[in-house]
Write a protein that holds these residues in place. Sequence first.
Motif, PDB file in Angstrom:
ATOM      1  N   VAL A  18       0.842  -1.198   0.000  1.00  0.00           N
ATOM      2  CA  VAL A  18       0.000   0.000   0.000  1.00  0.00           C
ATOM      3  C   VAL A  18       0.873   1.241   0.000  1.00  0.00           C
ATOM      4  O   VAL A  18       0.654   2.178  -0.771  1.00  0.00           O
ATOM      5  CB  VAL A  18      -0.959  -0.010   1.212  1.00  0.00           C
ATOM      6  CG1 VAL A  18      -1.647   1.332   1.369  1.00  0.00           C
ATOM      7  CG2 VAL A  18      -1.988  -1.116   1.074  1.00  0.00           C
ATOM      8  N   VAL A  19       1.892   1.254   0.863  1.00  0.00           N
ATOM      9  CA  VAL A  19       2.787   2.408   0.962  1.00  0.00           C
ATOM     10  C   VAL A  19       3.507   2.653  -0.355  1.00  0.00           C
ATOM     11  O   VAL A  19       3.674   3.790  -0.788  1.00  0.00           O
ATOM     12  CB  VAL A  19       3.796   2.223   2.122  1.00  0.00           C
ATOM     13  CG1 VAL A  19       4.876   3.279   2.099  1.00  0.00           C
ATOM     14  CG2 VAL A  19       3.069   2.239   3.456  1.00  0.00           C
ATOM     15  N   TYR A  27     -10.039   2.974   2.947  1.00  0.00           N
ATOM     16  CA  TYR A  27     -10.330   3.620   4.222  1.00  0.00           C
ATOM     17  C   TYR A  27     -11.537   2.946   4.865  1.00  0.00           C
ATOM     18  O   TYR A  27     -12.460   2.525   4.173  1.00  0.00           O
ATOM     19  CB  TYR A  27     -10.614   5.104   4.002  1.00  0.00           C
ATOM     20  CG  TYR A  27      -9.401   5.875   3.530  1.00  0.00           C
ATOM     21  CD1 TYR A  27      -8.506   6.399   4.451  1.00  0.00           C
ATOM     22  CD2 TYR A  27      -9.158   6.076   2.178  1.00  0.00           C
ATOM     23  CE1 TYR A  27      -7.392   7.110   4.027  1.00  0.00           C
ATOM     24  CE2 TYR A  27      -8.050   6.782   1.752  1.00  0.00           C
ATOM     25  CZ  TYR A  27      -7.166   7.293   2.680  1.00  0.00           C
ATOM     26  OH  TYR A  27      -6.070   7.983   2.263  1.00  0.00           O
ATOM     27  N   PRO A  28     -11.562   2.870   6.189  1.00  0.00           N
ATOM     28  CA  PRO A  28     -12.705   2.263   6.872  1.00  0.00           C
ATOM     29  C   PRO A  28     -13.986   3.058   6.596  1.00  0.00           C
ATOM     30  O   PRO A  28     -13.941   4.283   6.459  1.00  0.00           O
ATOM     31  CB  PRO A  28     -12.337   2.351   8.362  1.00  0.00           C
ATOM     32  CG  PRO A  28     -10.886   2.652   8.408  1.00  0.00           C
ATOM     33  CD  PRO A  28     -10.526   3.301   7.116  1.00  0.00           C
ATOM     34  N   PRO A  29     -15.124   2.380   6.521  1.00  0.00           N
ATOM     35  CA  PRO A  29     -16.392   3.070   6.247  1.00  0.00           C
ATOM     36  C   PRO A  29     -16.696   4.171   7.278  1.00  0.00           C
ATOM     37  O   PRO A  29     -17.257   5.206   6.929  1.00  0.00           O
ATOM     38  CB  PRO A  29     -17.439   1.967   6.315  1.00  0.00           C
ATOM     39  CG  PRO A  29     -16.691   0.706   6.105  1.00  0.00           C
ATOM     40  CD  PRO A  29     -15.307   0.934   6.598  1.00  0.00           C
ATOM     41  N   ARG A  33     -17.514   8.031   6.452  1.00  0.00           N
ATOM     42  CA  ARG A  33     -18.739   8.647   6.944  1.00  0.00           C
ATOM     43  C   ARG A  33     -18.446   9.950   7.680  1.00  0.00           C
ATOM     44  O   ARG A  33     -19.135  10.958   7.506  1.00  0.00           O
ATOM     45  CB  ARG A  33     -19.468   7.658   7.874  1.00  0.00           C
ATOM     46  CG  ARG A  33     -20.791   8.127   8.412  1.00  0.00           C
ATOM     47  CD  ARG A  33     -21.889   8.044   7.371  1.00  0.00           C
ATOM     48  NE  ARG A  33     -22.159   9.371   6.830  1.00  0.00           N
ATOM     49  CZ  ARG A  33     -22.621   9.623   5.626  1.00  0.00           C
ATOM     50  NH1 ARG A  33     -22.881   8.663   4.783  1.00  0.00           N
ATOM     51  NH2 ARG A  33     -22.854  10.848   5.219  1.00  0.00           N
ATOM     52  N   LYS A  34     -17.396   9.958   8.504  1.00  0.00           N
ATOM     53  CA  LYS A  34     -17.024  11.171   9.238  1.00  0.00           C
ATOM     54  C   LYS A  34     -16.589  12.284   8.294  1.00  0.00           C
ATOM     55  O   LYS A  34     -16.930  13.450   8.497  1.00  0.00           O
ATOM     56  CB  LYS A  34     -15.924  10.869  10.261  1.00  0.00           C
ATOM     57  CG  LYS A  34     -16.428  10.085  11.445  1.00  0.00           C
ATOM     58  CD  LYS A  34     -15.328   9.799  12.446  1.00  0.00           C
ATOM     59  CE  LYS A  34     -15.883   8.964  13.597  1.00  0.00           C
ATOM     60  NZ  LYS A  34     -14.859   8.624  14.587  1.00  0.00           N
ATOM     61  N   VAL A  35     -15.843  11.921   7.253  1.00  0.00           N
ATOM     62  CA  VAL A  35     -15.423  12.916   6.261  1.00  0.00           C
ATOM     63  C   VAL A  35     -16.651  13.509   5.574  1.00  0.00           C
ATOM     64  O   VAL A  35     -16.751  14.729   5.404  1.00  0.00           O
ATOM     65  CB  VAL A  35     -14.454  12.295   5.228  1.00  0.00           C
ATOM     66  CG1 VAL A  35     -14.206  13.242   4.062  1.00  0.00           C
ATOM     67  CG2 VAL A  35     -13.139  11.904   5.902  1.00  0.00           C
ATOM     68  N   LEU A  52      -6.410  15.732   6.576  1.00  0.00           N
ATOM     69  CA  LEU A  52      -6.492  14.288   6.786  1.00  0.00           C
ATOM     70  C   LEU A  52      -5.516  13.477   5.933  1.00  0.00           C
ATOM     71  O   LEU A  52      -5.380  12.268   6.122  1.00  0.00           O
ATOM     72  CB  LEU A  52      -7.921  13.808   6.530  1.00  0.00           C
ATOM     73  CG  LEU A  52      -8.998  14.456   7.408  1.00  0.00           C
ATOM     74  CD1 LEU A  52     -10.380  14.021   6.952  1.00  0.00           C
ATOM     75  CD2 LEU A  52      -8.771  14.124   8.870  1.00  0.00           C
ATOM     76  N   GLY A  53      -4.887  14.115   4.961  1.00  0.00           N
ATOM     77  CA  GLY A  53      -3.956  13.389   4.108  1.00  0.00           C
ATOM     78  C   GLY A  53      -4.631  12.473   3.104  1.00  0.00           C
ATOM     79  O   GLY A  53      -4.058  11.487   2.669  1.00  0.00           O
ATOM     80  N   VAL A  54      -5.858  12.810   2.765  1.00  0.00           N
ATOM     81  CA  VAL A  54      -6.623  12.046   1.773  1.00  0.00           C
ATOM     82  C   VAL A  54      -6.709  12.915   0.523  1.00  0.00           C
ATOM     83  O   VAL A  54      -6.958  14.113   0.625  1.00  0.00           O
ATOM     84  CB  VAL A  54      -8.046  11.737   2.297  1.00  0.00           C
ATOM     85  CG1 VAL A  54      -8.857  11.000   1.257  1.00  0.00           C
ATOM     86  CG2 VAL A  54      -7.982  10.948   3.583  1.00  0.00           C
ATOM     87  N   SER A  55      -6.513  12.326  -0.645  1.00  0.00           N
ATOM     88  CA  SER A  55      -6.555  13.141  -1.861  1.00  0.00           C
ATOM     89  C   SER A  55      -7.949  13.730  -2.050  1.00  0.00           C
ATOM     90  O   SER A  55      -8.959  13.124  -1.666  1.00  0.00           O
ATOM     91  CB  SER A  55      -6.164  12.311  -3.089  1.00  0.00           C
ATOM     92  OG  SER A  55      -7.218  11.470  -3.484  1.00  0.00           O
TER      93      SER A  55
END
Length: 124
Positions: A18-19, A27-29, A33-35, A52-55
Amino acid sequence: MDTQVVPQFSGVGIFELVVWGLMPYRYPPEFRRKVLDLLAAGRSVASLSADLGVSDQTIYNWRRQDAIDRGTEPGLTSSEKEELRAARRRIVELETELAVTKRANELLKAQVVTAGDGTKRSKP
């Protein structure tokens, strides 16, 4: 860290793949959901992406899939996509099973010899 090993990368765990970008990270559901809840509360995609470091494209994809799941946009819902994935996996299993059965049938036919009186007998 997950210690599963992928055959062509012996000694390398899922985490490393993954790295290195060789396997997608899911990502966990609950996180998704929080995003989405933060987006609904007024946060911008750019700020969430940076914090959050998410694209940002990933967040846009989650937002679009959420709209599809709620019925506000056309497309396949998450449950329909999962059904489709399961059906495709099952088709592959059945095709493999059929190929094995056909091959076994060919091998068995090669073992059977027709006798002079019209009866079939196995090769000695």
